[in-house]
Each structure stands twice: as structure tokens, then as C-alpha cells.
Design a protein around this motif. Sequence first.
Motif, PDB file in Angstrom:
ATOM      1  N   GLU A 196      35.526 -14.505 -43.867  1.00 42.28           N
ATOM      2  CA  GLU A 196      36.609 -13.566 -44.184  1.00 42.28           C
ATOM      3  C   GLU A 196      37.920 -14.279 -44.481  1.00 42.28           C
ATOM      4  O   GLU A 196      38.954 -13.644 -44.623  1.00 42.28           O
ATOM      5  N   GLY A 197      37.885 -15.614 -44.538  1.00 45.94           N
ATOM      6  CA  GLY A 197      39.052 -16.380 -44.957  1.00 45.94           C
ATOM      7  C   GLY A 197      39.882 -16.992 -43.850  1.00 45.94           C
ATOM      8  O   GLY A 197      40.882 -17.662 -44.126  1.00 45.94           O
ATOM      9  N   ALA A 198      39.503 -16.794 -42.600  1.00 44.68           N
ATOM     10  CA  ALA A 198      40.277 -17.355 -41.497  1.00 44.68           C
ATOM     11  C   ALA A 198      40.042 -18.855 -41.367  1.00 44.68           C
ATOM     12  O   ALA A 198      38.956 -19.363 -41.661  1.00 44.68           O
ATOM     13  N   THR A 199      41.066 -19.542 -40.910  1.00 40.38           N
ATOM     14  CA  THR A 199      40.921 -20.905 -40.420  1.00 40.38           C
ATOM     15  C   THR A 199      40.489 -20.756 -38.974  1.00 40.38           C
ATOM     16  O   THR A 199      41.123 -20.016 -38.207  1.00 40.38           O
ATOM     17  N   VAL A 200      39.402 -21.411 -38.589  1.00 42.02           N
ATOM     18  CA  VAL A 200      38.880 -21.239 -37.241  1.00 42.02           C
ATOM     19  C   VAL A 200      38.962 -22.539 -36.449  1.00 42.02           C
ATOM     20  O   VAL A 200      38.686 -23.624 -36.970  1.00 42.02           O
ATOM     21  N   VAL A 201      39.357 -22.394 -35.197  1.00 44.18           N
ATOM     22  CA  VAL A 201      39.326 -23.495 -34.241  1.00 44.18           C
ATOM     23  C   VAL A 201      38.315 -23.091 -33.182  1.00 44.18           C
ATOM     24  O   VAL A 201      38.476 -22.065 -32.509  1.00 44.18           O
ATOM     25  N   LEU A 202      37.265 -23.873 -33.069  1.00 43.85           N
ATOM     26  CA  LEU A 202      36.185 -23.566 -32.149  1.00 43.85           C
ATOM     27  C   LEU A 202      36.404 -24.311 -30.840  1.00 43.85           C
ATOM     28  O   LEU A 202      36.720 -25.503 -30.844  1.00 43.85           O
ATOM     29  N   ALA A 203      36.230 -23.623 -29.739  1.00 42.50           N
ATOM     30  CA  ALA A 203      36.404 -24.219 -28.419  1.00 42.50           C
ATOM     31  C   ALA A 203      35.200 -23.879 -27.551  1.00 42.50           C
ATOM     32  O   ALA A 203      34.774 -22.727 -27.477  1.00 42.50           O
ATOM     33  N   ALA A 204      34.647 -24.907 -26.927  1.00 41.00           N
ATOM     34  CA  ALA A 204      33.526 -24.739 -25.998  1.00 41.00           C
ATOM     35  C   ALA A 204      33.297 -26.080 -25.304  1.00 41.00           C
ATOM     36  O   ALA A 204      33.963 -27.068 -25.617  1.00 41.00           O
ATOM     37  N   ARG A 205      32.325 -26.113 -24.415  1.00 41.49           N
ATOM     38  CA  ARG A 205      32.050 -27.339 -23.666  1.00 41.49           C
ATOM     39  C   ARG A 205      31.094 -28.281 -24.386  1.00 41.49           C
ATOM     40  O   ARG A 205      31.104 -29.475 -24.129  1.00 41.49           O
ATOM     41  N   ARG A 206      30.276 -27.779 -25.283  1.00 37.79           N
ATOM     42  CA  ARG A 206      29.207 -28.600 -25.885  1.00 37.79           C
ATOM     43  C   ARG A 206      29.647 -29.164 -27.243  1.00 37.79           C
ATOM     44  O   ARG A 206      29.520 -28.512 -28.272  1.00 37.79           O
ATOM     45  N   GLU A 207      30.140 -30.395 -27.201  1.00 38.18           N
ATOM     46  CA  GLU A 207      30.719 -31.010 -28.398  1.00 38.18           C
ATOM     47  C   GLU A 207      29.715 -31.159 -29.534  1.00 38.18           C
ATOM     48  O   GLU A 207      30.070 -30.953 -30.702  1.00 38.18           O
ATOM     49  N   ASP A 208      28.477 -31.499 -29.230  1.00 40.72           N
ATOM     50  CA  ASP A 208      27.494 -31.679 -30.295  1.00 40.72           C
ATOM     51  C   ASP A 208      27.299 -30.393 -31.098  1.00 40.72           C
ATOM     52  O   ASP A 208      27.250 -30.426 -32.329  1.00 40.72           O
ATOM     53  N   VAL A 246      36.945 -29.641 -27.546  1.00 38.19           N
ATOM     54  CA  VAL A 246      36.083 -29.472 -26.379  1.00 38.19           C
ATOM     55  C   VAL A 246      36.939 -28.867 -25.266  1.00 38.19           C
ATOM     56  O   VAL A 246      38.034 -29.346 -24.981  1.00 38.19           O
ATOM     57  N   CYS A 247      36.434 -27.801 -24.673  1.00 38.57           N
ATOM     58  CA  CYS A 247      37.258 -27.021 -23.751  1.00 38.57           C
ATOM     59  C   CYS A 247      36.389 -26.258 -22.764  1.00 38.57           C
ATOM     60  O   CYS A 247      35.412 -25.630 -23.156  1.00 38.57           O
ATOM     61  N   ALA A 286      43.599 -26.371 -25.790  1.00 42.65           N
ATOM     62  CA  ALA A 286      42.990 -25.754 -26.974  1.00 42.65           C
ATOM     63  C   ALA A 286      44.040 -25.022 -27.807  1.00 42.65           C
ATOM     64  O   ALA A 286      44.057 -25.129 -29.038  1.00 42.65           O
ATOM     65  N   VAL A 287      44.917 -24.294 -27.132  1.00 48.27           N
ATOM     66  CA  VAL A 287      45.991 -23.595 -27.838  1.00 48.27           C
ATOM     67  C   VAL A 287      46.946 -24.607 -28.470  1.00 48.27           C
ATOM     68  O   VAL A 287      47.325 -24.478 -29.643  1.00 48.27           O
ATOM     69  N   ASP A 288      47.325 -25.630 -27.710  1.00 46.61           N
ATOM     70  CA  ASP A 288      48.225 -26.659 -28.239  1.00 46.61           C
ATOM     71  C   ASP A 288      47.617 -27.356 -29.454  1.00 46.61           C
ATOM     72  O   ASP A 288      48.300 -27.590 -30.450  1.00 46.61           O
ATOM     73  N   PHE A 289      46.331 -27.673 -29.394  1.00 48.07           N
ATOM     74  CA  PHE A 289      45.641 -28.302 -30.521  1.00 48.07           C
ATOM     75  C   PHE A 289      45.726 -27.417 -31.758  1.00 48.07           C
ATOM     76  O   PHE A 289      46.016 -27.884 -32.862  1.00 48.07           O
ATOM     77  N   THR A 290      45.481 -26.126 -31.564  1.00 46.59           N
ATOM     78  CA  THR A 290      45.507 -25.186 -32.683  1.00 46.59           C
ATOM     79  C   THR A 290      46.891 -25.147 -33.323  1.00 46.59           C
ATOM     80  O   THR A 290      47.024 -25.258 -34.551  1.00 46.59           O
TER      81      THR A 290
END
Length: 127
Positions: free
Chosen positions: A30-42, A62-63, A74-78
Motif C-alpha cells: 500500500e506504499g508504506a515504508t516499513v520498519v520491522l521489529a522482532a527478536r528473530r533477526e534471520d 532486532v527488538c 526501535a522507535v529511535d531507529f525509525t
Amino acid sequence: MNDLLHDRVVLITGASSGIGAAAARVFSQEGATVVLAARREDRLASLVAELKDKGARASYVVCDVTVAEDAARAVDFTVDTYGRLDSAFNNAGLGGDRTPSTSWVTTSTTRSWTPTCAASGTASATR
């Protein structure tokens, strides 16, 4: 899709699988820039590569949202990467067929975890 979210920056927690990963695909379509956050980096790296192959703007951090400092990072990174944060899809939590046990419950002054919801993690990510 219709570019409904064109030029929006969305942080998605719990993005390494399930609903979070599906949301990342839809939001990016839908055109969003997405920042994905979770524990599993792979899994995060794989999904970001998939989205970028389709022309999306995507990155990951990774978060563990049950750790307030991780959620803030995660927010700061975004914001540092894209200049702002327009929306957060706070999806992190436990899923699947799990039997509650006392080992799932951790309490401290900064966090608590329950088998059904990372309530404090969602609150930390939203702050």
C-alpha cells in the motif's frame, strides 16, 4: 493495491512471522515504508529482502518489546532512519498452541509477560 499508505512510515512489532509479517507485506504494498521489529533477526532480514525485491522501502531492528529500552531503540531507529514515525502496528506477542506455565510469567519493576499478551511491551512500544 492503491497506495493508501503512500509516504507513511510504519513500525511493525512482531514482524518476523504470522500476522506481523503479513501486515508488513500489505502495508508495503500500500506504499508504506516499513520498519520491522522482532527478536528473530534471520527472519527479519529475509522478509526485508523479500519486500525490497518487490520495490518496497523496508528495514529492520532486532527488538524484544518486553524490554523498554529495546522498544525505545526501535522507535529511535525509525525516526533516525526515516525522519519520523507515522504509525505503529503493535503486534508482538505469543501465539500458537501453548500451555500456560509459571515459567512464562516474569515480573520485575520494568516489565511483565503473560502467556496471552505482551501488554507492557505494547505499552513500551507505543510510548
